[in-house]
Design an enzyme around this catalytic site. Structure first.
Site, PDB file in Angstrom:
ATOM      1  N   GLY A 193     -11.133   2.945   0.781  1.00 17.49           N
ATOM      2  CA  GLY A 193     -10.480   3.446   1.986  1.00 17.49           C
ATOM      3  C   GLY A 193     -11.471   3.979   2.992  1.00 17.49           C
ATOM      4  O   GLY A 193     -12.201   3.232   3.647  1.00 17.49           O
ATOM      5  N   GLY A 194     -11.541   5.306   3.107  1.00 14.83           N
ATOM      6  CA  GLY A 194     -12.363   5.941   4.129  1.00 14.83           C
ATOM      7  C   GLY A 194     -13.829   5.560   4.080  1.00 14.83           C
ATOM      8  O   GLY A 194     -14.486   5.461   5.122  1.00 14.83           O
ATOM      9  N   GLY A 209      -7.450   9.724   0.150  1.00 10.79           N
ATOM     10  CA  GLY A 209      -7.836  10.578   1.257  1.00 10.79           C
ATOM     11  C   GLY A 209      -7.916  12.054   0.929  1.00 10.79           C
ATOM     12  O   GLY A 209      -8.095  12.882   1.810  1.00 10.79           O
ATOM     13  N   SER A 232     -10.058   7.360  -3.127  1.00 12.93           N
ATOM     14  CA  SER A 232     -11.248   8.194  -2.897  1.00 12.93           C
ATOM     15  C   SER A 232     -12.487   7.641  -3.600  1.00 12.93           C
ATOM     16  O   SER A 232     -13.291   8.390  -4.160  1.00 12.93           O
ATOM     17  CB  SER A 232     -10.983   9.644  -3.334  1.00 12.93           C
ATOM     18  OG  SER A 232      -9.992  10.246  -2.529  1.00 12.93           O
ATOM     19  N   HIS A 254       0.841  -1.184   0.000  1.00 13.93           N
ATOM     20  CA  HIS A 254       0.000   0.000   0.000  1.00 13.93           C
ATOM     21  C   HIS A 254       0.882   1.241   0.000  1.00 13.93           C
ATOM     22  O   HIS A 254       1.956   1.262   0.603  1.00 13.93           O
ATOM     23  CB  HIS A 254      -0.917   0.000   1.223  1.00 13.93           C
ATOM     24  CG  HIS A 254      -2.005   1.026   1.175  1.00 13.93           C
ATOM     25  ND1 HIS A 254      -1.768   2.356   1.426  1.00 13.93           N
ATOM     26  CD2 HIS A 254      -3.330   0.925   0.881  1.00 13.93           C
ATOM     27  CE1 HIS A 254      -2.897   3.028   1.299  1.00 13.93           C
ATOM     28  NE2 HIS A 254      -3.867   2.185   0.970  1.00 13.93           N
ATOM     29  N   GLU A 274      -3.715   2.384  -7.072  1.00 12.03           N
ATOM     30  CA  GLU A 274      -4.135   3.466  -6.191  1.00 12.03           C
ATOM     31  C   GLU A 274      -3.231   4.678  -6.418  1.00 12.03           C
ATOM     32  O   GLU A 274      -2.126   4.726  -5.880  1.00 12.03           O
ATOM     33  CB  GLU A 274      -4.097   3.029  -4.722  1.00 12.03           C
ATOM     34  CG  GLU A 274      -2.863   2.219  -4.323  1.00 12.03           C
ATOM     35  CD  GLU A 274      -2.560   2.307  -2.846  1.00 12.03           C
ATOM     36  OE1 GLU A 274      -3.439   2.674  -2.060  1.00 12.03           O
ATOM     37  OE2 GLU A 274      -1.402   2.043  -2.487  1.00 12.03           O
TER      38      GLU A 274
END
Length: 241
Positions: free
Chosen positions: A221-222, A161, A200, A85, A155
């Site tokens: 992710g988030g 983010g 994102s 990552h 990514e």
């Protein structure tokens, strides 16, 4: 580095949503911190949700205080592990060679290796995105891989983010390049390796991103921290499929 025991309530909520409105078109996996994998495994027994770890050490065991081996992740109930990552590459200086060793360790333990690649904002501005991706793929993939034990995740570092996302055309270009690298390395079986897009991804843009050719899923992710947001992405994937 998100998630305490109270966060497991989101898993319960996600499981309920999937029971009430199943997404049969998608394979679903969550990758919680290692402290929660065993508890999450118990909670998810009998559901369609698989488990993955966020990183592993290359060695099976030894004097590596604070690290976790792929075998430990498997023992806790994981089915896969993310390696390479961008945050591991940046925060810990992980090299392509080390990531290849970690991916091989994942395979040794019977886990799927989710190998991440991606360029920084400066590298994209310099027009060397594909060169960077090619170098990372060449150095980060073990020699003996197949579609059953390996997933590639693209990514773009500058999109993680930040709320920024590349255009569908940008994503298509990189995924097409990755697919070409895989088929060159593996032959026809390279067509079957899953390539995920990460950066994102959220319910509002998932439909557009998941419709791009050679995007076989999302590394979220988030938006994976809340059951409603994650299910929203899954529902979009189901519609695209």
């Amino acid at each position: 580095m998100n998630g305490l025991e109270t966060s497991l309530a989101e898993l319960t909520a996600l499981g309920k949503k999937l029971k009430d409105e199943p997404i049969d078109e998608a394979d679903i996996m969550i990758c919680p911190p290692s402290t929660l994998i065993a508890r999450a495994h118990d909670m998810l027994a009998g559901t369609a949700i698989a488990l993955g770890g966020q990183d592993c050490h290359a060695a099976e065991s030894g004097a590596h205080t604070g690290d976790i081996s792929a075998e430990m992740l498997a023992d806790a109930g994981a089915d896969a592990v993310i390696v390479g990552h961008s945050e591991r590459r940046a925060d810990h200086g992980e090299t392509d060679a080390l990531i290849a060793e970690k991916a091989a360790a994942a395979h040794r333990a019977g886990l799927v290796a989710i190998i991440c690649v991606g360029e920084t904002e400066q590298e994209r501005r310099d027009g060397i995105t594909l060169a960077i991706i090619g170098k990372q793929l060449e150095g980060s993939l073990p020699d003996d891989i197949d579609a059953e034990d390996t997933v590639i995740a693209y990514e773009p570092v500058w999109a993680i983010g930040t709320g920024l996302t590349p255009t569908p055309e940008d994503v298509a270009e990189v995924h097409r390049f990755i697919r070409g690298h895989l088929t060159e390395k593996l032959g026809e079986s390279g067509e079957s390796v899953r390539i995920l897009y990460g950066g994102s991804v959220k319910p509002s843009n998932a439909a557009e991103l998941l419709a791009v050719p050679d995007v076989n899923g999302a590394l979220v992710g988030g938006a994976s921290l809340k059951a409603d947001d994650f299910y929203g992405i899954l529902a979009t994937y189901g519609k695209n499929s």
